[in-house]
Design an enzyme around this catalytic site. Structure first.
Site, PDB file in Angstrom:
ATOM      1  N   ASP A 113      45.464  -2.812  35.148  1.00 29.80           N
ATOM      2  CA  ASP A 113      45.145  -2.886  36.573  1.00 29.80           C
ATOM      3  C   ASP A 113      46.465  -2.753  37.329  1.00 29.80           C
ATOM      4  O   ASP A 113      47.526  -3.105  36.807  1.00 29.80           O
ATOM      5  CB  ASP A 113      44.462  -4.213  36.922  1.00 29.80           C
ATOM      6  CG  ASP A 113      43.596  -4.100  38.169  1.00 29.80           C
ATOM      7  OD1 ASP A 113      42.365  -4.073  38.024  1.00 29.80           O
ATOM      8  OD2 ASP A 113      44.161  -4.029  39.281  1.00 29.80           O
ATOM      9  N   ASN A 141      38.754   4.616  34.167  1.00 31.39           N
ATOM     10  CA  ASN A 141      37.884   3.980  35.143  1.00 31.39           C
ATOM     11  C   ASN A 141      38.571   3.700  36.477  1.00 31.39           C
ATOM     12  O   ASN A 141      37.901   3.592  37.506  1.00 31.39           O
ATOM     13  CB  ASN A 141      37.354   2.671  34.550  1.00 31.39           C
ATOM     14  CG  ASN A 141      36.717   1.789  35.602  1.00 31.39           C
ATOM     15  OD1 ASN A 141      35.576   1.993  36.004  1.00 31.39           O
ATOM     16  ND2 ASN A 141      37.463   0.794  36.078  1.00 31.39           N
ATOM     17  N   TYR A 169      36.908  10.906  48.133  1.00 28.84           N
ATOM     18  CA  TYR A 169      36.349  10.273  46.935  1.00 28.84           C
ATOM     19  C   TYR A 169      35.393  11.222  46.232  1.00 28.84           C
ATOM     20  O   TYR A 169      35.473  11.422  45.008  1.00 28.84           O
ATOM     21  CB  TYR A 169      35.634   8.989  47.323  1.00 28.84           C
ATOM     22  CG  TYR A 169      34.996   8.250  46.163  1.00 28.84           C
ATOM     23  CD1 TYR A 169      35.748   7.388  45.374  1.00 28.84           C
ATOM     24  CD2 TYR A 169      33.647   8.413  45.863  1.00 28.84           C
ATOM     25  CE1 TYR A 169      35.170   6.708  44.309  1.00 28.84           C
ATOM     26  CE2 TYR A 169      33.064   7.747  44.805  1.00 28.84           C
ATOM     27  CZ  TYR A 169      33.820   6.891  44.030  1.00 28.84           C
ATOM     28  OH  TYR A 169      33.253   6.230  42.977  1.00 28.84           O
ATOM     29  N   LYS A 191      35.863  12.860  42.455  1.00 32.89           N
ATOM     30  CA  LYS A 191      34.929  12.635  41.355  1.00 32.89           C
ATOM     31  C   LYS A 191      34.325  13.949  40.856  1.00 32.89           C
ATOM     32  O   LYS A 191      34.042  14.091  39.654  1.00 32.89           O
ATOM     33  CB  LYS A 191      33.834  11.662  41.791  1.00 32.89           C
ATOM     34  CG  LYS A 191      34.351  10.240  42.033  1.00 32.89           C
ATOM     35  CD  LYS A 191      35.038   9.667  40.798  1.00 32.89           C
ATOM     36  CE  LYS A 191      35.428   8.197  40.977  1.00 32.89           C
ATOM     37  NZ  LYS A 191      36.015   7.616  39.754  1.00 32.89           N
TER      38      LYS A 191
END
Length: 199
Positions: free
Chosen positions: A37, A90, A155, A159
């Site tokens: 992270d 992710n 975004y 993607k």
């Protein structure tokens, strides 16, 4: 559940949300998990949860948008475990507002984390998987790659890029025994989705 005993997985953005859930599922299947992270405070609690399942965990704070930090993430994983069997890309972010209100900095932030980050992680991990003649890469895309969901053009574009990257990389590395797939979740109860609901 399929057992993955002794496998080693890097899960980016696994301090919270979807990535954290993926890390716990892998741990329950017997996988040693690298928790990544960019927010350091999220890492230790996630590592503790994974270790409580009975596998090993390593926490590495790194921003996947920066090549030197991805290099460090991969190096620390190899130093600890000696291999990388699974990579789950992710880590992601979004700036939710209409296109005309998006700045160049907004675009750069989202594309750097969501798409460049996937590129960098794959580029650094694939050579290790080629050496092993085995590996699995899972890229987390989104239904936003295929149809309108919220006002977040960068975004959605990032993607859609992840989907295309996945397709081409799968074609490139399949002959080495490496599987590359993308998942496209819908809206999921995470901290990011809670922000989206306020729009």
């Amino acid at each position: 559940m399929t057992r993955l005993d002794g496998r080693v997985a890097i899960v980016t953005g696994s301090g919270q949300g979807i990535g954290h859930g993926i890390a716990l599922c892998l741990a329950r299947a017997g996988t040693h998990v690298v928790i990544n992270d960019r927010v350091q405070e999220r890492i230790a609690p996630a590592v503790a949860e994974v270790e409580a399942v009975g596998v090993q965990a390593l926490g590495v704070g790194a921003n996947v948008a920066h090549a030197d930090e991805v290099d460090r993430l991969v190096r620390q994983t190899l130093d600890r475990f000696g291999k990388i069997d699974i990579l789950v890309n992710n880590a992601g972010t979004a700036v939710m507002k209409p296109l005309v209100e998006q700045s160049e900095a907004d675009w750069d932030l989202v594309l750097d984390v969501n798409l460049k980050g996937v590129f960098l992680c794959c580029q650094r991990v694939v050579p290790e998987m080629i050496k092993q003649k085995r590996g699995a890469i899972v890229n987390i895309a989104s239904i936003a790659a295929f149809h309108f969901t919220l006002p977040h053009v960068p975004y959605a574009a990032s993607k859609a890029g992840v989907v295309a990257l996945t397709r081409d990389l799968a074609y490139e590395v399949g002959r080495f025994g490496i599987r590359v797939n993308a998942l496209s979740p819908g809206i999921t109860e995470t901290a990011l989705s809670k922000i989206a609901r306020t729009l």
